[in-house]
Design a protein around this motif. Structure first.
Motif, PDB file in Angstrom:
ATOM      1  N   ASP A 102       0.983  -1.042  -0.541  1.00 21.49           N
ATOM      2  CA  ASP A 102      -0.389   0.247  -0.118  1.00 21.49           C
ATOM      3  C   ASP A 102       1.072   1.180  -0.253  1.00 21.49           C
ATOM      4  OD1 ASP A 102       1.116  -0.818   2.624  1.00 21.49           O
ATOM      5  OD2 ASP A 102      -0.839   0.547   3.397  1.00 21.49           O
ATOM      6  N   GLU A 103       1.978   0.900  -0.201  1.00 23.19           N
ATOM      7  CA  GLU A 103       2.914   2.689   0.145  1.00 23.19           C
ATOM      8  C   GLU A 103       3.365   2.736  -1.757  1.00 23.19           C
ATOM      9  OE1 GLU A 103       5.018   1.899   4.169  1.00 23.19           O
ATOM     10  OE2 GLU A 103       6.064   0.428   2.602  1.00 23.19           O
ATOM     11  N   THR A 104       3.205   4.268  -1.602  1.00 21.87           N
ATOM     12  CA  THR A 104       3.708   4.416  -2.808  1.00 21.87           C
ATOM     13  C   THR A 104       5.792   5.135  -2.742  1.00 21.87           C
ATOM     14  OG1 THR A 104       3.635   6.868  -2.027  1.00 21.87           O
ATOM     15  CG2 THR A 104       1.974   6.028  -2.975  1.00 21.87           C
ATOM     16  N   TYR A 105       6.250   4.814  -4.667  1.00 27.32           N
ATOM     17  CA  TYR A 105       7.105   4.963  -4.892  1.00 27.32           C
ATOM     18  C   TYR A 105       7.743   5.985  -5.408  1.00 27.32           C
ATOM     19  CZ  TYR A 105       7.315   2.205  -8.796  1.00 27.32           C
ATOM     20  OH  TYR A 105       6.924   1.993 -10.309  1.00 27.32           O
ATOM     21  N   LYS A 106       8.719   6.121  -5.699  1.00 31.11           N
ATOM     22  CA  LYS A 106       9.708   6.912  -7.239  1.00 31.11           C
ATOM     23  C   LYS A 106      10.981   6.402  -7.030  1.00 31.11           C
ATOM     24  CE  LYS A 106      11.929  10.630  -5.589  1.00 31.11           C
ATOM     25  NZ  LYS A 106      11.725  12.394  -5.441  1.00 31.11           N
ATOM     26  N   ILE A 107      11.583   6.395  -8.780  1.00 33.69           N
ATOM     27  CA  ILE A 107      12.255   6.097  -8.686  1.00 33.69           C
ATOM     28  C   ILE A 107      13.395   7.485  -9.333  1.00 33.69           C
ATOM     29  CG2 ILE A 107      13.882   5.058 -10.166  1.00 33.69           C
ATOM     30  CD1 ILE A 107      11.122   3.209 -10.907  1.00 33.69           C
ATOM     31  N   SER A 108      14.838   7.667  -8.526  1.00 34.98           N
ATOM     32  CA  SER A 108      15.694   9.156  -8.498  1.00 34.98           C
ATOM     33  C   SER A 108      16.732   8.202  -9.588  1.00 34.98           C
ATOM     34  CB  SER A 108      16.083   9.426  -7.565  1.00 34.98           C
ATOM     35  OG  SER A 108      14.895   9.703  -6.558  1.00 34.98           O
ATOM     36  N   GLU A 136       5.685  13.310  -6.318  1.00 36.54           N
ATOM     37  CA  GLU A 136       6.175  14.720  -4.958  1.00 36.54           C
ATOM     38  C   GLU A 136       6.358  13.848  -3.259  1.00 36.54           C
ATOM     39  OE1 GLU A 136       5.912  17.588  -6.234  1.00 36.54           O
ATOM     40  OE2 GLU A 136       5.976  17.270  -7.977  1.00 36.54           O
ATOM     41  N   GLU A 137       5.128  13.106  -3.426  1.00 35.16           N
ATOM     42  CA  GLU A 137       5.255  12.741  -2.148  1.00 35.16           C
ATOM     43  C   GLU A 137       5.445  10.992  -1.664  1.00 35.16           C
ATOM     44  OE1 GLU A 137       5.841  14.034   0.976  1.00 35.16           O
ATOM     45  OE2 GLU A 137       5.750  16.135   0.635  1.00 35.16           O
ATOM     46  N   PRO A 138       6.157  10.639  -2.013  1.00 31.91           N
ATOM     47  CA  PRO A 138       6.556   8.718  -2.109  1.00 31.91           C
ATOM     48  C   PRO A 138       7.062   7.939  -0.687  1.00 31.91           C
ATOM     49  CG  PRO A 138       8.244  10.044  -3.019  1.00 31.91           C
ATOM     50  CD  PRO A 138       7.905  11.310  -2.900  1.00 31.91           C
ATOM     51  N   ASP A 139       6.523   7.061  -0.608  1.00 30.17           N
ATOM     52  CA  ASP A 139       7.155   7.104   0.886  1.00 30.17           C
ATOM     53  C   ASP A 139       8.049   6.168   0.969  1.00 30.17           C
ATOM     54  OD1 ASP A 139       4.640   6.836   2.333  1.00 30.17           O
ATOM     55  OD2 ASP A 139       3.537   5.637   0.795  1.00 30.17           O
ATOM     56  N   TRP A 140       8.336   5.639   0.146  1.00 33.27           N
ATOM     57  CA  TRP A 140       9.867   5.217  -1.180  1.00 33.27           C
ATOM     58  C   TRP A 140      10.869   5.820  -1.545  1.00 33.27           C
ATOM     59  CZ3 TRP A 140      11.983   1.676   2.728  1.00 33.27           C
ATOM     60  CH2 TRP A 140      11.325   1.325   3.609  1.00 33.27           C
ATOM     61  N   GLU A 141      10.915   5.596  -2.137  1.00 29.87           N
ATOM     62  CA  GLU A 141      12.585   6.057  -3.467  1.00 29.87           C
ATOM     63  C   GLU A 141      13.657   5.324  -3.119  1.00 29.87           C
ATOM     64  OE1 GLU A 141      14.857  10.371  -3.778  1.00 29.87           O
ATOM     65  OE2 GLU A 141      13.825   9.710  -2.915  1.00 29.87           O
ATOM     66  N   PRO A 157      13.689   5.357   2.556  1.00 27.72           N
ATOM     67  CA  PRO A 157      12.386   5.963   3.266  1.00 27.72           C
ATOM     68  C   PRO A 157      12.357   6.891   2.574  1.00 27.72           C
ATOM     69  CG  PRO A 157      13.031   4.645   5.205  1.00 27.72           C
ATOM     70  CD  PRO A 157      14.330   4.568   4.090  1.00 27.72           C
ATOM     71  N   LYS A 158      11.350   7.987   2.009  1.00 28.04           N
ATOM     72  CA  LYS A 158      11.234   9.535   1.690  1.00 28.04           C
ATOM     73  C   LYS A 158      12.119  10.264   2.617  1.00 28.04           C
ATOM     74  CE  LYS A 158       7.366  11.020   3.902  1.00 28.04           C
ATOM     75  NZ  LYS A 158       6.251  11.093   4.032  1.00 28.04           N
ATOM     76  N   ASN A 159      12.653  11.210   1.452  1.00 28.49           N
ATOM     77  CA  ASN A 159      13.819  12.294   2.713  1.00 28.49           C
ATOM     78  C   ASN A 159      15.191  12.049   3.214  1.00 28.49           C
ATOM     79  OD1 ASN A 159      11.871  14.422   1.679  1.00 28.49           O
ATOM     80  ND2 ASN A 159      10.327  14.251   3.035  1.00 28.49           N
ATOM     81  N   SER A 160      15.243  10.439   2.605  1.00 28.87           N
ATOM     82  CA  SER A 160      16.641  10.041   2.609  1.00 28.87           C
ATOM     83  C   SER A 160      18.036  10.347   1.797  1.00 28.87           C
ATOM     84  CB  SER A 160      16.928   7.957   2.523  1.00 28.87           C
ATOM     85  OG  SER A 160      16.034   8.312   3.215  1.00 28.87           O
ATOM     86  N   ILE A 161      17.625  10.844   0.679  1.00 26.64           N
ATOM     87  CA  ILE A 161      18.538  12.190   0.627  1.00 26.64           C
ATOM     88  C   ILE A 161      18.547  13.053   0.704  1.00 26.64           C
ATOM     89  CG2 ILE A 161      19.501  13.161  -2.007  1.00 26.64           C
ATOM     90  CD1 ILE A 161      18.302  10.576  -3.172  1.00 26.64           C
ATOM     91  N   LEU A 162      20.333  13.472   1.333  1.00 24.43           N
ATOM     92  CA  LEU A 162      19.971  15.027   2.317  1.00 24.43           C
ATOM     93  C   LEU A 162      20.581  16.258   1.461  1.00 24.43           C
ATOM     94  CD1 LEU A 162      20.118  16.050   4.765  1.00 24.43           C
ATOM     95  CD2 LEU A 162      22.487  14.844   5.522  1.00 24.43           C
ATOM     96  N   SER A 163      19.800  16.612   1.174  1.00 25.46           N
ATOM     97  CA  SER A 163      20.186  17.818   0.172  1.00 25.46           C
ATOM     98  C   SER A 163      20.583  19.224   1.332  1.00 25.46           C
ATOM     99  CB  SER A 163      18.976  17.809  -0.566  1.00 25.46           C
ATOM    100  OG  SER A 163      19.603  19.451  -1.704  1.00 25.46           O
ATOM    101  N   ILE A 164      21.605  19.464   1.114  1.00 23.42           N
ATOM    102  CA  ILE A 164      22.680  20.110   2.820  1.00 23.42           C
ATOM    103  C   ILE A 164      21.576  21.704   2.013  1.00 23.42           C
ATOM    104  CG2 ILE A 164      24.492  21.529   3.444  1.00 23.42           C
ATOM    105  CD1 ILE A 164      25.303  18.240   3.165  1.00 23.42           C
TER     106      ILE A 164
END
Length: 171
Positions: A102-108, A136-141, A157-164
């Motif tokens: 039931d979780e969403t994802y996106k591919i980066s 826009e708001e994935p649960d996973w990347e 999990p979302k927001n795991s890439i840290l954009s300083i």
């Protein structure tokens, strides 16, 4: 490698020193940090868990933002493989059980020095999942960092890439 760090071009040495000092503070006094053949891209292998390191960097930015002057982004990596569709696909298969139905994802995907078509990689990975995509708001990347003949992969999990850079702009 379990971290990929981006920085300004020609600032790799300063970035390596910065990351080395911070990883030492976090508990790894002997990380393996290397420049790549790609300007502005550094890879690091630390004994620390990648997501824990990302959180420690977040705290550092919040409390002492001046400590991170050269690093732009810190990307966690779980697996490394050859840059071919079969290897990438198999490594993603190994990591995607974390994503619940039931979780969403996106591919980066960031691709450097590779002949494989971007659309081919994405469709090959997307075919593995029946989950909904949310750009826009994935649960996973699903993170794919292609550096020539090597590919770093993470299912995070979302927001795991840290954009300083982005975090500092918001402050």
């Amino acid at each position: 490698m379990n971290l990929l760090i981006t920085c300004q071009r020609n600032m790799e040495c300063e970035t390596i020193n910065e990351i080395t000092q911070l990883l030492d503070i976090f508990g790894d006094s002997n990380p393996n940090i290397l420049k790549t053949k790609f300007s502005g891209i550094i890879i690091a292998e630390t004994v620390l868990e990648a997501l824990e390191v990302i959180e420690r960097f977040r705290e550092k930015i919040e409390n002492e933002p001046w400590e991170l002057r050269y690093s732009s982004r810190i990307i966690p990596i779980q697996k490394i493989c050859q840059t071919d569709l079969a290897s990438i696909r198999q490594n993603v298969i190994d990591l995607i059980p974390s994503i619940k139905p039931d979780e969403t994802y996106k591919i980066s995907l960031e691709k450097r020095d590779s002949e494989i078509m971007r659309s081919e990689i994405i469709s090959n990975i997307a075919d593995l999942l029946t989950n909904k995509v949310s750009l826009e708001e994935p649960d996973w990347e699903i993170i794919l960092q292609i550096l020539g003949n090597k590919t770093g992969i993470g299912v995070m999990p979302k927001n795991s890439i840290l954009s300083i850079t982005k975090i500092k702009r918001l402050d």
